[in-house]
Enzyme design. Structure first.
Site, PDB file in Angstrom:
ATOM      1  N   LYS A 159       0.828  -1.217   0.000  1.00  0.00           N
ATOM      2  CA  LYS A 159       0.000   0.000   0.000  1.00  0.00           C
ATOM      3  C   LYS A 159       0.857   1.260   0.000  1.00  0.00           C
ATOM      4  O   LYS A 159       0.441   2.295  -0.535  1.00  0.00           O
ATOM      5  CB  LYS A 159      -0.980  -0.032   1.168  1.00  0.00           C
ATOM      6  N   THR A 164      -4.173   5.555   2.970  1.00  0.00           N
ATOM      7  CA  THR A 164      -2.945   6.195   2.475  1.00  0.00           C
ATOM      8  C   THR A 164      -3.049   6.674   1.039  1.00  0.00           C
ATOM      9  O   THR A 164      -2.220   7.471   0.603  1.00  0.00           O
ATOM     10  CB  THR A 164      -1.738   5.244   2.604  1.00  0.00           C
TER      11      THR A 164
END
Length: 330
Positions: free
Chosen positions: A189, A246
């Protein structure tokens, strides 16, 4: 075991926030800072330059002595992924046999292509490795805002006990024995958040951002499946949850790093201005691992090429747009 004494190794933003978490959970906490001068400043001023406005609780013992910090029931190793090995090596001769050491970094070591718990198993073989990961910003956690993360360890009973020891009303820990899956989500991620930041920095719009995040998640799932991760882990907090966070917020250092890339700054110009962007160091290792395992990860590969300065942002975007159209499940 009650795990009443918790040591946090690493006094950056995340380490300081986790020390506050442990205090709220009613634990006796030691916070280790590797730099003696910085440790002395933390002791006297009780303030971290990484978390403006946050006061370090007076009950927290601040030390620069790793042997002192190792005298604990469990250790949170809150060190950047690329520096974790050196601290783990220093921890080995002073740590107790069987002590849980929880890696709190999200990344893959360059060169060795090893995950954090693999480094722990190699450098601190006497310890029991674990991983903490999930959607969390240090500033939010330090303030006591509601947060949920995943604690992964191969020993289910240990995971439950540690979650009870570290958790509180505002910091909820879910347990998993899918250690590799938890680590893959955190590492991947970060790289994908850089790609999302590039989309934002180039002003490509919300539709492109949604497409990028969705297709990036497909890459994460493919990679996880190839390495034996469970689908539910990829769909959980340490996978999809962390990706959503994120890829959508300037609070993310990786997203902000990508925004600056999208605005035309070179990687070397950005490093040091936005804080540590773990994804910039993980991208190449992740791309190499994907290739070695026959996993197609075009977005990750594009980020790696940009960060390593093998291609431009414009050329990378063009190559992604010109990819052959296929079934969405592919």
């Amino acid at each position: 075991m009650a795990y009443d004494r918790i040591s946090v190794l690493g006094a950056g933003a995340w380490g300081t926030a986790l020390a506050a978490v442990c205090v709220r959970a009613g634990r006796t906490v030691t916070l280790w800072e590797y730099d003696p001068d910085a440790a002395a400043t933390l002791k006297t001023e009780r303030a971290s330059r990484f978390l403006p406005g946050h006061r370090i609780d007076d009950s927290i013992t601040v030390t620069g002595d790793i042997a002192e910090a190792a005298r604990a029931d469990a250790i949170l190793l809150v060190i950047p992924a690329q520096a974790l090995r050196s601290v783990a090596k220093a921890l080995q001769p002073v740590s107790a046999n069987g002590i849980p050491v929880i890696a709190c970094a999200k990344g893959i070591e360059r060169g060795s292509r090893k995950f954090m718990t693999e480094i722990l198993a190699e450098c601190v073989p006497s310890a029991t490795p674990a991983i903490l990961s999930g959607p969390s910003f240090a500033a939010d956690v330090a303030r006591g805002l509601p947060t949920a993360v995943t604690l992964g360890t191969l020993k289910e009973k240990l995971a439950v006990t540690l979650a009870e020891a570290l958790g509180s009303r505002t910091f909820r820990l879910y347990q998993s024995t899918d250690v590799r899956g938890v680590e893959i989500g955190g590492a991947a991620k970060n790289v994908l958040a850089i790609a999302a930041g590039i989309v934002s920095g180039r002003g490509l719009g919300a539709s492109a951002a949604a497409a990028l995040t969705t297709r990036g998640f497909a890459e994460l799932v493919r990679f996880g499946k190839a390495l034996g991760a469970r689908p539910e882990t990829m769909m959980g907090l340490s996978g999809l949850g962390d990706l959503i966070l994120t890829c959508s917020s300037p609070q993310s250092r990786n997203f902000t790093f990508g925004v600056n890339l999208g605005r035309g700054y070179a990687p070397d110009e950005i490093h040091g201005t936005t804080g540590l962007a773990e994804g910039a160091y993980t991208a190449q290792a992740l791309a190499e691992m994907a290739q070695a395992n026959g996993v197609e990860m075009p977005i990750v590969s594009a980020v790696a090429a940009i960060v390593e300065r093998r291609t431009s942002v414009e050329a990378a975007i063009e190559s992604l747009l010109l990819r052959p159209v296929g079934a969405e499940a592919s």
